[in-house]
Scaffold this motif. Structure first.
Motif, PDB file in Angstrom:
ATOM      1  N   GLU A 183       0.820  -1.210   0.000  1.00 21.61           N
ATOM      2  CA  GLU A 183       0.000   0.000   0.000  1.00 21.61           C
ATOM      3  C   GLU A 183       0.858   1.265   0.000  1.00 21.61           C
ATOM      4  OE1 GLU A 183      -2.511  -0.335   3.386  1.00 21.61           O
ATOM      5  OE2 GLU A 183      -3.726  -1.965   2.537  1.00 21.61           O
ATOM      6  N   ILE A 184       2.047   1.172   0.605  1.00 14.60           N
ATOM      7  CA  ILE A 184       2.954   2.331   0.625  1.00 14.60           C
ATOM      8  C   ILE A 184       3.398   2.657  -0.804  1.00 14.60           C
ATOM      9  CG2 ILE A 184       5.155   3.218   1.475  1.00 14.60           C
ATOM     10  CD1 ILE A 184       4.825   1.420   3.905  1.00 14.60           C
ATOM     11  N   TYR A 185       3.752   1.629  -1.566  1.00 11.66           N
ATOM     12  CA  TYR A 185       4.171   1.836  -2.951  1.00 11.66           C
ATOM     13  C   TYR A 185       3.016   2.350  -3.809  1.00 11.66           C
ATOM     14  CZ  TYR A 185       8.494  -0.678  -1.883  1.00 11.66           C
ATOM     15  OH  TYR A 185       9.694  -1.070  -1.358  1.00 11.66           O
ATOM     16  N   GLU A 186       1.818   1.846  -3.550  1.00  9.92           N
ATOM     17  CA  GLU A 186       0.650   2.300  -4.306  1.00  9.92           C
ATOM     18  C   GLU A 186       0.358   3.774  -4.045  1.00  9.92           C
ATOM     19  OE1 GLU A 186      -2.394  -0.344  -3.060  1.00  9.92           O
ATOM     20  OE2 GLU A 186      -1.619  -2.077  -4.185  1.00  9.92           O
ATOM     21  N   ALA A 187       0.500   4.172  -2.775  1.00 13.62           N
ATOM     22  CA  ALA A 187       0.292   5.584  -2.442  1.00 13.62           C
ATOM     23  C   ALA A 187       1.357   6.454  -3.081  1.00 13.62           C
ATOM     24  CB  ALA A 187       0.314   5.760  -0.921  1.00 13.62           C
ATOM     25  N   ALA A 188       2.613   5.958  -3.113  1.00 18.81           N
ATOM     26  CA  ALA A 188       3.702   6.711  -3.730  1.00 18.81           C
ATOM     27  C   ALA A 188       3.485   6.853  -5.232  1.00 18.81           C
ATOM     28  CB  ALA A 188       5.031   6.015  -3.453  1.00 18.81           C
ATOM     29  N   ALA A 189       2.964   5.798  -5.874  1.00 18.32           N
ATOM     30  CA  ALA A 189       2.704   5.855  -7.318  1.00 18.32           C
ATOM     31  C   ALA A 189       1.624   6.889  -7.635  1.00 18.32           C
ATOM     32  CB  ALA A 189       2.284   4.471  -7.817  1.00 18.32           C
ATOM     33  N   ILE A 190       0.620   6.982  -6.774  1.00 15.73           N
ATOM     34  CA  ILE A 190      -0.436   7.984  -6.966  1.00 15.73           C
ATOM     35  C   ILE A 190       0.133   9.402  -6.860  1.00 15.73           C
ATOM     36  CG2 ILE A 190      -2.559   8.927  -5.978  1.00 15.73           C
ATOM     37  CD1 ILE A 190      -3.263   6.067  -5.128  1.00 15.73           C
ATOM     38  N   ASP A 191       1.127   9.566  -5.963  1.00 19.60           N
ATOM     39  CA  ASP A 191       1.751  10.879  -5.782  1.00 19.60           C
ATOM     40  C   ASP A 191       2.794  11.194  -6.841  1.00 19.60           C
ATOM     41  OD1 ASP A 191       0.231  11.366  -3.560  1.00 19.60           O
ATOM     42  OD2 ASP A 191       1.715  10.580  -2.145  1.00 19.60           O
ATOM     43  N   GLY A 192       3.006  10.276  -7.783  1.00 18.20           N
ATOM     44  CA  GLY A 192       3.941  10.524  -8.881  1.00 18.20           C
ATOM     45  C   GLY A 192       5.401  10.303  -8.531  1.00 18.20           C
ATOM     46  N   VAL A 193       5.693   9.454  -7.547  1.00 16.56           N
ATOM     47  CA  VAL A 193       7.074   9.176  -7.157  1.00 16.56           C
ATOM     48  C   VAL A 193       7.723   8.263  -8.195  1.00 16.56           C
ATOM     49  CG1 VAL A 193       8.531   8.114  -5.391  1.00 16.56           C
ATOM     50  CG2 VAL A 193       6.514   9.435  -4.717  1.00 16.56           C
ATOM     51  N   ASN A 194       8.935   8.652  -8.666  1.00 17.72           N
ATOM     52  CA  ASN A 194       9.619   7.828  -9.665  1.00 17.72           C
ATOM     53  C   ASN A 194      10.376   6.681  -8.998  1.00 17.72           C
ATOM     54  OD1 ASN A 194      12.181   8.826  -8.738  1.00 17.72           O
ATOM     55  ND2 ASN A 194      11.940  10.633 -10.052  1.00 17.72           N
ATOM     56  N   GLY A 195      11.022   5.837  -9.820  1.00 18.85           N
ATOM     57  CA  GLY A 195      11.667   4.634  -9.309  1.00 18.85           C
ATOM     58  C   GLY A 195      12.796   4.917  -8.336  1.00 18.85           C
ATOM     59  N   TRP A 196      13.658   5.898  -8.653  1.00 19.99           N
ATOM     60  CA  TRP A 196      14.781   6.215  -7.771  1.00 19.99           C
ATOM     61  C   TRP A 196      14.296   6.795  -6.448  1.00 19.99           C
ATOM     62  CZ3 TRP A 196      19.415   5.218  -6.409  1.00 19.99           C
ATOM     63  CH2 TRP A 196      20.143   6.113  -5.626  1.00 19.99           C
ATOM     64  N   GLN A 197      13.337   7.678  -6.514  1.00 19.70           N
ATOM     65  CA  GLN A 197      12.788   8.260  -5.281  1.00 19.70           C
ATOM     66  C   GLN A 197      12.109   7.193  -4.438  1.00 19.70           C
ATOM     67  OE1 GLN A 197      10.250  11.242  -7.065  1.00 19.70           O
ATOM     68  NE2 GLN A 197      11.699  12.903  -6.606  1.00 19.70           N
ATOM     69  N   ARG A 198      11.431   6.256  -5.082  1.00 17.11           N
ATOM     70  CA  ARG A 198      10.772   5.177  -4.343  1.00 17.11           C
ATOM     71  C   ARG A 198      11.791   4.315  -3.610  1.00 17.11           C
ATOM     72  NH1 ARG A 198       7.255   0.895  -7.679  1.00 17.11           N
ATOM     73  NH2 ARG A 198       9.366   0.406  -8.423  1.00 17.11           N
ATOM     74  N   PHE A 199      12.933   4.035  -4.306  1.00 17.51           N
ATOM     75  CA  PHE A 199      13.965   3.214  -3.675  1.00 17.51           C
ATOM     76  C   PHE A 199      14.615   3.958  -2.510  1.00 17.51           C
ATOM     77  CE2 PHE A 199      18.486   2.108  -3.306  1.00 17.51           C
ATOM     78  CZ  PHE A 199      18.381   0.766  -2.982  1.00 17.51           C
ATOM     79  N   TRP A 200      14.972   5.233  -2.726  1.00 17.59           N
ATOM     80  CA  TRP A 200      15.733   5.974  -1.716  1.00 17.59           C
ATOM     81  C   TRP A 200      14.854   6.448  -0.553  1.00 17.59           C
ATOM     82  CZ3 TRP A 200      20.696   6.181  -0.807  1.00 17.59           C
ATOM     83  CH2 TRP A 200      21.187   7.161   0.048  1.00 17.59           C
ATOM     84  N   ARG A 201      13.609   6.820  -0.852  1.00 22.45           N
ATOM     85  CA  ARG A 201      12.743   7.393   0.176  1.00 22.45           C
ATOM     86  C   ARG A 201      11.820   6.383   0.852  1.00 22.45           C
ATOM     87  NH1 ARG A 201      15.113  12.090   1.516  1.00 22.45           N
ATOM     88  NH2 ARG A 201      15.621  13.333  -0.334  1.00 22.45           N
ATOM     89  N   ILE A 202      11.614   5.224   0.194  1.00 24.74           N
ATOM     90  CA  ILE A 202      10.683   4.239   0.770  1.00 24.74           C
ATOM     91  C   ILE A 202      11.387   2.915   1.061  1.00 24.74           C
ATOM     92  CG2 ILE A 202       8.566   2.933   0.390  1.00 24.74           C
ATOM     93  CD1 ILE A 202       7.596   5.215  -1.397  1.00 24.74           C
ATOM     94  N   THR A 203      11.938   2.310  -0.001  1.00 24.64           N
ATOM     95  CA  THR A 203      12.507   0.969   0.149  1.00 24.64           C
ATOM     96  C   THR A 203      13.694   0.954   1.105  1.00 24.64           C
ATOM     97  OG1 THR A 203      11.822   0.426  -2.110  1.00 24.64           O
ATOM     98  CG2 THR A 203      13.459  -1.009  -1.079  1.00 24.64           C
ATOM     99  N   LEU A 204      14.663   1.818   0.875  1.00 28.80           N
ATOM    100  CA  LEU A 204      15.881   1.797   1.687  1.00 28.80           C
ATOM    101  C   LEU A 204      15.623   2.098   3.163  1.00 28.80           C
ATOM    102  CD1 LEU A 204      18.853   1.197   1.307  1.00 28.80           C
ATOM    103  CD2 LEU A 204      19.268   3.619   0.921  1.00 28.80           C
ATOM    104  N   PRO A 205      14.824   3.122   3.494  1.00 32.18           N
ATOM    105  CA  PRO A 205      14.553   3.341   4.930  1.00 32.18           C
ATOM    106  C   PRO A 205      13.848   2.163   5.604  1.00 32.18           C
ATOM    107  CG  PRO A 205      14.000   5.291   3.672  1.00 32.18           C
ATOM    108  CD  PRO A 205      14.287   4.211   2.674  1.00 32.18           C
ATOM    109  N   LEU A 206      12.878   1.564   4.901  1.00 31.50           N
ATOM    110  CA  LEU A 206      12.142   0.445   5.487  1.00 31.50           C
ATOM    111  C   LEU A 206      12.959  -0.849   5.479  1.00 31.50           C
ATOM    112  CD1 LEU A 206       8.577   1.107   3.998  1.00 31.50           C
ATOM    113  CD2 LEU A 206       9.410   1.598   6.313  1.00 31.50           C
TER     114      LEU A 206
END
Length: 293
Positions: A183-206
């Motif tokens: 659901e976190i990735y789905e929310a990020a996709a709705i907000d227009g987050v690109n692949g690098w931002q998703r990795f650095w701001r979501i995947t890596l911290p979690l």
């Protein structure tokens, strides 16, 4: 009375571990301290106390200096290699629709393989008359001595170690990936987050807790490398792969200087503890500065 009963029960259940620690850690540690101030040669029944002479000798030894430097060289080469390969395997397995456990078991099998057997296979694979070297000589005129130069020898051992531990660390990282909610990735996709931002701001911290664990474990491995080095290079060429464990083995079983080897082992333990402690604190500071912890 109830409290006393619970305390006794707790000590009873903890007793196997406490007994194990006493027999295989505290007693050997005390014996090592004692041997480090003697000149015992591993054979003679009589030996003499020499004080801190073994420690002074060890601190001036080229072999000990090499072991200190080689450990960090292995760390620089091995750790990024195994973390990158583990991340790739974990990402691939995490993306599979089914049979994730089966693939993880397949990648985990090298960790269970004997280091002696793996080293013998690699040594034969890289020998002068192996198909690989024969092809390189006949096709490109290259005569590569894979285990005869400092850099290539260190690289070969690092690759073997990375191959061995990739599946193990991938298990830890895969569990980290699985704990991240889709659901976190789905929310990020709705907000227009690109692949690098998703990795650095979501995947890596979690993923940071699992990544932190694999980093500390892989760093700890570099202080205990022995089997592959012993089988492939013997610590050479020119001390290029002379790890702490290799130096201790040489002094204890080749030079028959058990007292001196004990001093080297204690120095290695102190260096290992301090190094991992400092690196762990730096990783924790890095995580806190980025808001990951």
């Amino acid at each position: 009375m109830r409290t006393k009963h619970n305390n006794r029960l707790g000590w009873l259940f903890a007793s196997p571990y406490l007994l194990y620690g006493l027999i295989f850690f505290l007693i050997p540690l005390g014996w090592s301290f004692y041997l480090s101030i003697t000149d015992w040669n591993l054979i003679a029944p009589v030996f003499h106390h020499v004080g801190f002479e073994n420690f002074i000798k060890a601190l001036q030894s080229p072999g000990v200096h090499a072991a200190f430097i080689v450990t960090f060289k292995f760390m620089i080469v091995f750790v990024p290699m195994v973390i990158a390969s583990s991340l790739i395997v974990a990402l691939v397995v995490h993306g599979l629709p089914r049979f994730k456990g089966l693939f993880l078991i397949g990648f985990f099998l090298p960790y269970l393989a004997s280091g002696v057997v793996s080293s013998f296979i690699v040594k034969g694979f890289l020998s002068y008359n192996s198909p690989v070297n024969t092809f390189l000589r006949s096709s490109f005129g290259l005569d590569v001595n894979w285990l005869g130069t400092p850099f290539s020898a260190l690289l070969v051992v690092s690759i073997i170690m990375a191959w061995k531990f990739t599946g193990y660390y991938a298990l830890i990282l895969t569990s980290g990936f699985e704990s991240i909610s889709k659901e976190i990735y789905e929310a990020a996709a709705i907000d227009g987050v690109n692949g690098w931002q998703r990795f650095w701001r979501i995947t890596l911290p979690l993923l940071y807790p699992a990544l932190f664990t694999t980093l500390i474990l892989s760093i700890g491995v570099t202080f205990g490398i022995f089997t592959e080095v012993y089988q492939l290079t013997g610590g050479g060429p020119n001390f290029a792969t002379n790890t702490w464990q290799m130096e201790i083995y040489k002094q204890a079983f080749q030079n028959l200087s058990a007292g001196y080897a004990s001093a080297v082992a204690l120095i290695a333990s102190v260096v290992t503890f301090i190094s991992i402690f400092i690196i762990r604190k730096l990783l924790e500071m890095w995580g806190k500065r980025n808001g990951w912890t």
